[in-house]
Design a protein around this motif. Structure first.
Motif, PDB file in Angstrom:
ATOM      1  N   ALA A   8      11.257 -33.398  -9.421  1.00 37.45           N
ATOM      2  CA  ALA A   8      10.795 -34.679  -8.354  1.00 37.45           C
ATOM      3  C   ALA A   8      10.408 -35.165  -7.412  1.00 37.45           C
ATOM      4  N   GLU A   9      10.675 -33.964  -6.190  1.00 39.98           N
ATOM      5  CA  GLU A   9       9.331 -34.793  -4.951  1.00 39.98           C
ATOM      6  C   GLU A   9       8.833 -34.558  -5.254  1.00 39.98           C
ATOM      7  N   TRP A  10       7.847 -32.747  -5.638  1.00 36.14           N
ATOM      8  CA  TRP A  10       6.552 -32.648  -5.485  1.00 36.14           C
ATOM      9  C   TRP A  10       5.756 -33.597  -6.758  1.00 36.14           C
ATOM     10  N   THR A  11       5.860 -34.025  -7.695  1.00 36.78           N
ATOM     11  CA  THR A  11       5.793 -34.523  -8.655  1.00 36.78           C
ATOM     12  C   THR A  11       5.472 -36.041  -8.559  1.00 36.78           C
ATOM     13  N   ARG A  12       6.384 -36.674  -7.266  1.00 33.70           N
ATOM     14  CA  ARG A  12       5.950 -37.783  -7.218  1.00 33.70           C
ATOM     15  C   ARG A  12       5.045 -37.501  -5.284  1.00 33.70           C
ATOM     16  N   GLY A  13       5.288 -36.910  -5.349  1.00 33.80           N
ATOM     17  CA  GLY A  13       3.890 -36.461  -3.752  1.00 33.80           C
ATOM     18  C   GLY A  13       2.530 -35.962  -4.931  1.00 33.80           C
ATOM     19  N   LEU A  14       2.380 -35.598  -5.516  1.00 39.84           N
ATOM     20  CA  LEU A  14       1.410 -36.203  -6.561  1.00 39.84           C
ATOM     21  C   LEU A  14       0.719 -37.158  -7.566  1.00 39.84           C
ATOM     22  N   ILE A  15       1.746 -38.011  -7.737  1.00 41.61           N
ATOM     23  CA  ILE A  15       1.384 -39.011  -8.508  1.00 41.61           C
ATOM     24  C   ILE A  15       0.553 -39.959  -6.927  1.00 41.61           C
ATOM     25  N   GLU A  16       1.425 -39.507  -6.016  1.00 43.95           N
ATOM     26  CA  GLU A  16       1.211 -40.432  -4.942  1.00 43.95           C
ATOM     27  C   GLU A  16      -0.644 -40.059  -4.099  1.00 43.95           C
ATOM     28  N   ARG A  17      -0.403 -38.719  -4.182  1.00 40.48           N
ATOM     29  CA  ARG A  17      -1.930 -38.502  -4.011  1.00 40.48           C
ATOM     30  C   ARG A  17      -3.281 -38.358  -5.025  1.00 40.48           C
ATOM     31  N   LEU A  18      -2.817 -38.426  -6.357  1.00 44.09           N
ATOM     32  CA  LEU A  18      -4.050 -39.140  -7.149  1.00 44.09           C
ATOM     33  C   LEU A  18      -4.140 -40.544  -7.603  1.00 44.09           C
ATOM     34  N   GLU A  19      -2.923 -41.035  -7.153  1.00 43.39           N
ATOM     35  CA  GLU A  19      -3.478 -42.927  -7.048  1.00 43.39           C
ATOM     36  C   GLU A  19      -4.195 -42.970  -5.603  1.00 43.39           C
ATOM     37  N   ARG A  20      -3.921 -42.054  -4.399  1.00 43.36           N
ATOM     38  CA  ARG A  20      -5.002 -41.659  -3.179  1.00 43.36           C
ATOM     39  C   ARG A  20      -5.934 -41.534  -3.774  1.00 43.36           C
ATOM     40  N   GLY A  21      -6.404 -41.497  -4.424  1.00 44.52           N
ATOM     41  CA  GLY A  21      -7.828 -41.013  -5.080  1.00 44.52           C
ATOM     42  C   GLY A  21      -8.449 -39.281  -5.284  1.00 44.52           C
ATOM     43  N   ALA A  22      -6.819 -38.251  -5.095  1.00 44.99           N
ATOM     44  CA  ALA A  22      -7.187 -37.188  -4.821  1.00 44.99           C
ATOM     45  C   ALA A  22      -7.567 -36.293  -6.032  1.00 44.99           C
ATOM     46  N   HIS A  23      -8.240 -35.016  -6.230  1.00 39.74           N
ATOM     47  CA  HIS A  23      -8.425 -34.184  -7.179  1.00 39.74           C
ATOM     48  C   HIS A  23      -9.336 -35.294  -8.257  1.00 39.74           C
ATOM     49  N   THR A  24     -10.070 -35.386  -7.652  1.00 38.37           N
ATOM     50  CA  THR A  24     -11.359 -36.061  -8.813  1.00 38.37           C
ATOM     51  C   THR A  24     -11.918 -35.359  -9.488  1.00 38.37           C
TER      52      THR A  24
END
Length: 188
Positions: free
Chosen positions: A171-187
């Motif tokens: 869950a912690e990793w998933t939350r982090g990935l969601i935050e990174r995506l929402e900040r524009g990572a992994h376009t």
């Protein structure tokens, strides 16, 4: 296809999809460059088997190429059919959304997350997160730390600690990935 995702099928379809058209050695070489032979069942034999099997199932179209100038057998190049593309996207969505899949399936899904729109990836990961949180809450309803302490020395106590730990870190990793995506990572 069934409810599960096969990491090898997802990896092979994704590798062919990324190239547009590829022969077995290129697929194998791409997967090896991603280290897939270390974290999945993507070994040379299983890659070639998956290519042939998915061509038989109509997910890949096989093109016989002329033998190379150096001799040897003719090469077969593969490309995704419409059914193969649909299967790839379906497996990718399941790999990202499910909370109970094997780690190689999730890893393969993460490797192809730029194949889907960012908003959709975030929504799928939020599904995964909700399922993980729900599962952890369900375990906690039946199993408190006090229960584990009172049953210390019993394998069930360690099993519950293990599951609670994995669901929490997942869950912690998933939350982090969601935050990174929402900040524009992994376009893509």
């Amino acid at each position: 296809m069934g409810a599960g995702v096969s990491a090898i099928r997802l990896l092979v379809l994704g590798a062919v999809r990324e190239r547009g058209r590829a022969h077995g050695y290129q697929v194998r070489s791409d997967l090896e460059s991603w280290g897939a032979h270390e974290w999945s069942t993507a070994k040379p034999g299983s890659i070639y088997h998956a290519l042939r099997q998915m061509a038989k199932q109509g997910l890949l179209r096989a093109h016989e190429m002329a033998p190379s100038a150096a001799g040897g057998p003719p090469r077969v190049e593969y490309e995704l059919t419409d059914a193969g593309d649909a299967e790839f996207l379906d497996m990718l969505r399941k790999a990202l959304a499910r909370h109970d899949q094997k780690i190689d399936e999730l890893t393969a899904g993460v490797g192809f997350l730029t194949c889907l729109p960012r908003e959709e990836v975030v929504a799928l990961l939020k599904e995964r997160l909700a399922a993980l949180d729900g599962w952890r809450a369900e375990v906690a309803r039946h199993w408190t730390p006090d229960d584990a302490d009172s049953r210390d020395g019993e394998p069930i106590a360690e099993i519950m600690r293990l599951w609670t730990h994995f669901s929490g870190s997942g869950a912690e990793w998933t939350r982090g990935l969601i935050e990174r995506l929402e900040r524009g990572a992994h376009t893509s």
